[in-house]
Design an enzyme around this catalytic site. Structure first.
Site, mmCIF file in Angstrom:
data_model
loop_
_atom_site.group_PDB
_atom_site.id
_atom_site.type_symbol
_atom_site.label_atom_id
_atom_site.label_comp_id
_atom_site.label_asym_id
_atom_site.label_seq_id
_atom_site.Cartn_x
_atom_site.Cartn_y
_atom_site.Cartn_z
ATOM 1 N N ARG A 218 0.828 -1.226 0.000
ATOM 2 C CA ARG A 218 0.000 0.000 0.000
ATOM 3 C C ARG A 218 0.856 1.268 0.000
ATOM 4 O O ARG A 218 0.515 2.268 0.627
ATOM 5 C CB ARG A 218 -0.975 0.042 1.183
ATOM 6 C CG ARG A 218 -2.019 -1.025 1.214
ATOM 7 C CD ARG A 218 -2.937 -1.033 -0.017
ATOM 8 N NE ARG A 218 -3.626 -2.284 -0.047
ATOM 9 C CZ ARG A 218 -3.131 -3.387 -0.639
ATOM 10 N NH1 ARG A 218 -1.997 -3.351 -1.306
ATOM 11 N NH2 ARG A 218 -3.791 -4.505 -0.612
ATOM 12 N N GLU B 66 -5.297 4.046 5.923
ATOM 13 C CA GLU B 66 -4.932 3.817 4.510
ATOM 14 C C GLU B 66 -5.334 5.010 3.634
ATOM 15 O O GLU B 66 -4.538 5.463 2.812
ATOM 16 C CB GLU B 66 -5.594 2.527 4.016
ATOM 17 C CG GLU B 66 -5.234 2.193 2.591
ATOM 18 C CD GLU B 66 -5.899 0.907 2.107
ATOM 19 O OE1 GLU B 66 -5.737 -0.148 2.748
ATOM 20 O OE2 GLU B 66 -6.595 0.982 1.080
ATOM 21 N N SER C 158 -10.960 -0.379 2.995
ATOM 22 C CA SER C 158 -10.257 -0.588 4.272
ATOM 23 C C SER C 158 -9.794 0.751 4.818
ATOM 24 O O SER C 158 -9.124 1.506 4.110
ATOM 25 C CB SER C 158 -9.031 -1.471 4.058
ATOM 26 O OG SER C 158 -9.417 -2.681 3.453
HETATM 27 C C1 LIG Z 1 -15.670 0.221 -1.461
HETATM 28 C C2 LIG Z 1 -14.179 0.416 -1.630
HETATM 29 C C3 LIG Z 1 -13.340 -0.679 -1.768
HETATM 30 C C4 LIG Z 1 -11.961 -0.525 -1.920
HETATM 31 N N1 LIG Z 1 -11.171 -1.624 -2.053
HETATM 32 C C5 LIG Z 1 -9.828 -1.489 -2.215
HETATM 33 C C6 LIG Z 1 -8.991 -2.639 -2.363
HETATM 34 O O1 LIG Z 1 -9.453 -3.778 -2.371
HETATM 35 N N2 LIG Z 1 -7.656 -2.446 -2.514
HETATM 36 C C7 LIG Z 1 -7.091 -1.196 -2.535
HETATM 37 O O2 LIG Z 1 -5.864 -1.099 -2.677
HETATM 38 N N3 LIG Z 1 -7.871 -0.089 -2.400
HETATM 39 C C8 LIG Z 1 -9.198 -0.198 -2.237
HETATM 40 N N4 LIG Z 1 -10.000 0.912 -2.080
HETATM 41 C C9 LIG Z 1 -9.366 2.247 -2.048
HETATM 42 C C10 LIG Z 1 -9.386 2.985 -3.414
HETATM 43 O O3 LIG Z 1 -10.409 2.508 -4.241
HETATM 44 C C11 LIG Z 1 -8.059 2.866 -4.157
HETATM 45 O O4 LIG Z 1 -7.013 3.362 -3.381
HETATM 46 C C12 LIG Z 1 -8.096 3.613 -5.497
HETATM 47 O O5 LIG Z 1 -6.925 3.339 -6.234
HETATM 48 C C13 LIG Z 1 -8.244 5.110 -5.341
HETATM 49 O O6 LIG Z 1 -8.488 5.639 -6.637
HETATM 50 P P1 LIG Z 1 -9.178 7.044 -6.849
HETATM 51 O O7 LIG Z 1 -9.121 7.333 -8.294
HETATM 52 O O8 LIG Z 1 -10.517 7.036 -6.227
HETATM 53 O O9 LIG Z 1 -8.174 7.998 -6.058
HETATM 54 P P2 LIG Z 1 -8.551 9.267 -5.178
HETATM 55 O O10 LIG Z 1 -9.281 8.835 -3.964
HETATM 56 O O11 LIG Z 1 -9.160 10.319 -5.999
HETATM 57 O O12 LIG Z 1 -7.089 9.710 -4.740
HETATM 58 C C14 LIG Z 1 -6.336 8.930 -3.839
HETATM 59 C C15 LIG Z 1 -4.932 9.541 -3.711
HETATM 60 O O13 LIG Z 1 -4.241 9.410 -4.948
HETATM 61 C C16 LIG Z 1 -3.904 10.699 -5.470
HETATM 62 N N5 LIG Z 1 -4.096 10.618 -6.921
HETATM 63 C C17 LIG Z 1 -5.192 10.168 -7.581
HETATM 64 N N6 LIG Z 1 -4.964 10.193 -8.911
HETATM 65 C C18 LIG Z 1 -3.701 10.662 -9.086
HETATM 66 C C19 LIG Z 1 -2.888 10.933 -10.220
HETATM 67 N N7 LIG Z 1 -3.333 10.726 -11.469
HETATM 68 N N8 LIG Z 1 -1.630 11.426 -10.021
HETATM 69 C C20 LIG Z 1 -1.161 11.663 -8.777
HETATM 70 N N9 LIG Z 1 -1.886 11.436 -7.656
HETATM 71 C C21 LIG Z 1 -3.137 10.938 -7.811
HETATM 72 C C22 LIG Z 1 -4.847 11.668 -4.781
HETATM 73 O O14 LIG Z 1 -4.314 12.968 -4.710
HETATM 74 C C23 LIG Z 1 -4.956 11.036 -3.407
HETATM 75 O O15 LIG Z 1 -3.823 11.349 -2.643
HETATM 76 C C24 LIG Z 1 -11.391 0.780 -1.926
HETATM 77 C C25 LIG Z 1 -12.247 1.897 -1.782
HETATM 78 C C26 LIG Z 1 -13.628 1.715 -1.636
HETATM 79 C C27 LIG Z 1 -14.516 2.919 -1.501
#
Ligand SMILES: Cc1cc2nc3c(=O)[nH]c(=O)nc-3n(C[C@H](O)[C@H](O)[C@H](O)COP(=O)(O)OP(=O)(O)OC[C@H]3O[C@@H](n4cnc5c(N)ncnc54)[C@H](O)[C@@H]3O)c2cc1C
Length: 373
Positions: free
Chosen positions: A182, A365, A261
């Site tokens: 992570r 996380e 998580s």
């Molecule tokens: C129901 C649910 C289940 C989930 N299950 C998992 C799982 O099984 N495994 C897991 O690892 N995660 C899980 N997650 C967490 C999440 O989905 C992941 O971390 C996902 O990759 C976040 O993507 P996002 O586009 O929503 O990022 P955001 O929430 O928009 O951003 C997250 C972080 O990344 C940065 N960021 C986003 N895009 C970029 C970019 N292009 N360049 C630089 N920085 C960037 C943002 O500034 C922020 O710091 C889950 C979340 C939910 C709600």
């Protein structure tokens, strides 16, 4: 060569003079609807970029104006303060999928789970167990997303990013992404890189999945760990397992108004693990064994969900608007009218309770913006 990145410079970032970009812009824009928690106050300025050039231009403008920058993609790993964000929030809404043989390139704004479905439809293996993870492709390298025995660090070959320090577009090879559980160099240094594209190498195993590493998935399929199954079956099984834990987004289901998580699984060195097992025996009895998974170099990973449950915070814990999910102890949820302060209060209660019970301090996380635990 792009400064200290060490990655090859693919192209210089577009120069201002030859780039005509029109980035959409809103003021005092609510961020809550852009997050899966549906929490947080407004951003002073919200910009929406639909091409790589627009992303670079918006980042440059924010940096030049000294405005703090928040990259928002799917908002599924963000906890934004009730006070909001006083700078520029940049929504990454770029698109583009190139699948050629076993090579995949995704624009940062592409929906991750849809992209997984596409590769599975093409019969390719490598990311099928990451189906159902919400959010964008560009965020996957940030925390090295992982689930059900797969992590993107195993299939990412390169990350194309805009380097804010050098004003260049760089290609960061996998070996320089600093991937760990992570975590990555992108997460470690959040003010430096903006991910534009992510490249993967998948496997053509004749329509079969990668060897299943996760015991729960193998069990659900009636096979052994290390076996392969049809790749589509692996994806569907993971989606079913995830849905049962509230880990697939469903707007009607408050158990999915979360960031998945909320805490990472603790990784303990030998001494801390010994102290922990002694604590478990003292509190729960000598016959109780905590989950323990070897994590290399004498380290052991244990389960945050187990710790939370055994510290007395079961499924559905809480009486307020922020509660533990009714399906999974590791997900903290907004039941509809919570504030970020409510969520953080619950998170602190859980963290402190686990520390008191087992001497382990859980670490959040999701990324916190303008607030902390
Ligand atoms: C129901 C649910 C289940 C989930 N299950 C998992 C799982 O099984 N495994 C897991 O690892 N995660 C899980 N997650 C967490 C999440 O989905 C992941 O971390 C996902 O990759 C976040 O993507 P996002 O586009 O929503 O990022 P955001 O929430 O928009 O951003 C997250 C972080 O990344 C940065 N960021 C986003 N895009 C970029 C970019 N292009 N360049 C630089 N920085 C960037 C943002 O500034 C922020 O710091 C889950 C979340 C939910 C709600």
């Amino acid at each position: 060569m792009a400064g200290a990145v060490g990655g090859r410079v693919r192209t210089p970032a577009p120069s201002r003079s030859r780039t005509l970009v029109r980035v959409q812009e809103l003021h005092d824009a609510p961020l809550a609807p852009l997050t899966t928690f549906r929490l947080g106050g407004p951003a002073a300025r919200l910009r929406i970029a639909t091409t790589d050039d627009e992303v670079v231009e918006a980042v440059r403008e924010a940096d030049a104006g000294g405005s703090p920058l928040l990259i928002v993609a799917g908002g599924s790993n963000l906890v934004v303060a009730d006070e909001g964000f006083p700078g520029t929030a940049l929504r990454i809404a770029t698109s583009g999928v190139e699948l050629s043989g076993t090579s995949l390139e995704l624009a940062a704004g592409e929906n991750w789970s849809d992209a997984v479905a596409r590769t599975v439809d093409a019969g390719l293996a490598g990311i099928e167990c990451l189906a159902g993870i919400p959010g964008s492709a560009g965020a996957t390298p940030i925390q090295n997303v992982g689930a059900y025995g797969q992590e993107v660090s195993s299939t990412i070959t390169e990350v194309v990013a805009y380097d804010r320090r050098t004003d260049e577009t760089v290609v960061v090879p996998n070996s320089e992404c600093g991937f760990s559980y992570r975590h990555s160099r992108f997460k470690a240094d959040p003010t430096r890189f903006v991910v534009l594209r992510v490249r993967f190498r998948l496997e053509d195993a004749g329509g079969l999945s990668a060897p299943l590493k996760y015991a729960e998935t193998a069990r659900a399929l009636g096979v052994g760990p290390g076996d392969r199954v049809p790749v589509q079956t692996a994806r569907e099984t993971v989606l079913k397992l995830r849905a049962g834990k509230g880990m697939v987004l469903d707007p009607e289901d408050h158990d999915t108004w979360s960031a998945g998580s909320f805490f990472t699984n603790p990784v303990l060195d030998e001494r801390d693990f010994e102290a922990f097992t002694a604590r478990v025996a003292e509190r729960l009895g000598a016959d109780v064994a905590a989950p323990a998974f070897p994590d290399g170099e004498g380290r052991t990973k244990t389960s945050a969900a187990w710790l939370i449950d055994r510290a007395g915070f079961g499924k559905g814990y809480g009486t307020g608007s922020a509660r533990i999910s009714t399906k999974h102890t590791l997900a903290l949820t907004n039941r509809g009218d919570a504030s970020t302060a409510d969520l953080l209060a619950l998170a602190r209660e859980v963290r402190d309770g686990v520390r008191e019970a087992f001497g382990i301090t859980l670490v959040n996380e999701p990324v916190t913006v303008g607030c902390s635990l």
